[in-house]
Design an enzyme around this catalytic site. Structure first.
Site, PDB file in Angstrom:
ATOM      1  N   LYS A   1      -6.555   4.639   7.725  1.00 13.77           N
ATOM      2  CA  LYS A   1      -5.607   5.514   7.478  1.00 13.77           C
ATOM      3  C   LYS A   1      -5.841   7.142   7.502  1.00 13.77           C
ATOM      4  CE  LYS A   1      -3.146   1.781   5.044  1.00 13.77           C
ATOM      5  NZ  LYS A   1      -3.002   1.001   3.470  1.00 13.77           N
TER       6      LYS A   1
ATOM      7  N   SER B   1       0.961  -1.111  -0.088  1.00 13.05           N
ATOM      8  CA  SER B   1       0.081  -0.072  -0.156  1.00 13.05           C
ATOM      9  C   SER B   1       0.893   1.463  -0.071  1.00 13.05           C
ATOM     10  CB  SER B   1      -0.931   0.201   1.163  1.00 13.05           C
ATOM     11  OG  SER B   1      -0.377   0.133   2.357  1.00 13.05           O
TER      12      SER B   1
END
Length: 346
Positions: A243, A200
């Protein structure tokens, strides 16, 4: 209310009846459904983990009875979730405190070369939270090697290493199709002492590396998450809500300016189930969320300048980001060519 929501509401009602708990008003039911969807990162599907749902209903009943009311409201479910989070929130609190005291160095203002805020997720049992990590890149004339420092010290997993190799493939195919990529580079997550895995951060790594090559500073007010393929297309990742919220919390700690935000994959929009305070901040233009599907879009947002596409003569527009990358790479290619010619003469 669609059919799935109606069925889930019936499941809540039967659980309340079976456990002898207080009934919920419609806003409280909506909050429980919202949490069930967030748990599996889907805004159109819900978790059927009955144990977790029952625990939430029990704790919501506790908070309603403490206020001496006979019906659970949305505020009681919210309080139950908040209390659950606070019980396991010590580590997250310490991390944010360290950032606030500059023990862990994270910048959310200014612009710097070869540096970007990447986003990751940490998990403690069923609880998970996001945090930013300062990712830096250095580059120099060399033989085409990109050194993944995390991998070199055995802190990088296989999937992370795969992401670095994909990034290398993109660099070669984009900037050095017909000549050697005469550079070496190193990438590292600063102040990271645990294992790093997953892909990611691939988009963040590429942006930091290209910034170092082009010597173009990147905005620290924007954090980025996303994997990518060899064609520069940004792909979906996990933990998108945590996030975004993690970077938002750090920005609140260091001072929200209205310029901060997160760059995320467009394909993750369907997974957004954000906290209400983040939603409110975005609506009030105090925080930004940018959904992208290409590296070029990320570079434009982070650098604030035109990225630039090849013209018919095979050149990038003067003053563009890609022109700066190509110019420095060509300088190293010329050095490599000169060294090779000198060696042949000897």
């Amino acid at each position: 209310m669609d059919e799935n929501h109606l069925l889930y509401a019936r499941l809540i009602a039967s659980t309340v009846q079976k456990e002898g708990l207080l009934h919920l008003d419609k806003d409280a039911v909506a909050k429980v459904i919202e949490h069930a969807a967030r748990t599996i990162e889907e805004n159109s599907k819900m978790s059927l983990h009955l144990g977790s749902m029952t625990d939430l209903l029990r704790e919501s009943t506790y908070w309603a009875r403490k206020q001496q009311v006979s019906i659970i409201g949305r505020e009681h479910v919210t309080q139950a979730l908040k209390s659950r989070e606070q019980r396991v929130d010590r580590i997250r609190g310490q991390l944010i405190d360290h950032i606030g005291r500059n023990i862990t160095r994270i910048r959310v203002t200014g612009a710097y070369v070869g540096e970007v805020n990447a986003l990751s997720v940490l998990g403690i049992g069923e609880y998970s939270f996001g945090q930013p990590s300062r990712l830096t890149a250095n580059c120099r004339f060399g033989d085409g090697d990109i050194i993944d420092i995390e991998r070199e010290v055995e802190l990088g997993g296989d999937i992370h290493s795969k992401g670095v190799l994909i990034m290398s493939g993109y660099l070669g195919s984009t900037y050095a199709k017909d000549q050697p990529l005469s550079m070496s580079a190193s990438l590292v997550f600063e102040q990271s002492y645990g294992e790093v895995d997953g892909d990611s951060a691939t988009a963040a790594e590429l942006c930091a590396l290209l910034s170092a090559i082009a010597e173009v500073p990147l905005k620290q007010s924007l954090a980025i998450t996303g994997s990518m393929n060899q064609h520069g297309e940004v792909q979906a990742i996990g933990g998108i809500n945590e996030k975004i919220e993690g970077f938002f919390d750090v920005c609140i700690k260091l001072g929200l300016t209205g310029e901060q935000g997160v760059i995320m994959p467009l394909s993750n929009v369907q997974h957004l189930m954000l906290r209400q305070d983040v939603i409110d901040a975005v609506a009030e233009n105090k925080f930004q969320i940018h959904a992208i599907d290409s590296i070029d879009q990320a570079l434009a947002l982070l650098s604030g300048i035109e990225v630039g596409q090849l013209n018919e003569q095979g050149q990038y527009p003067e003053g563009s980001f890609n022109a700066a990358v190509a110019k420095r790479l060509q300088r190293w290619i010329d050095v490599h060519k000169h060294e090779k010619e000198s060696a042949e003469e000897d």
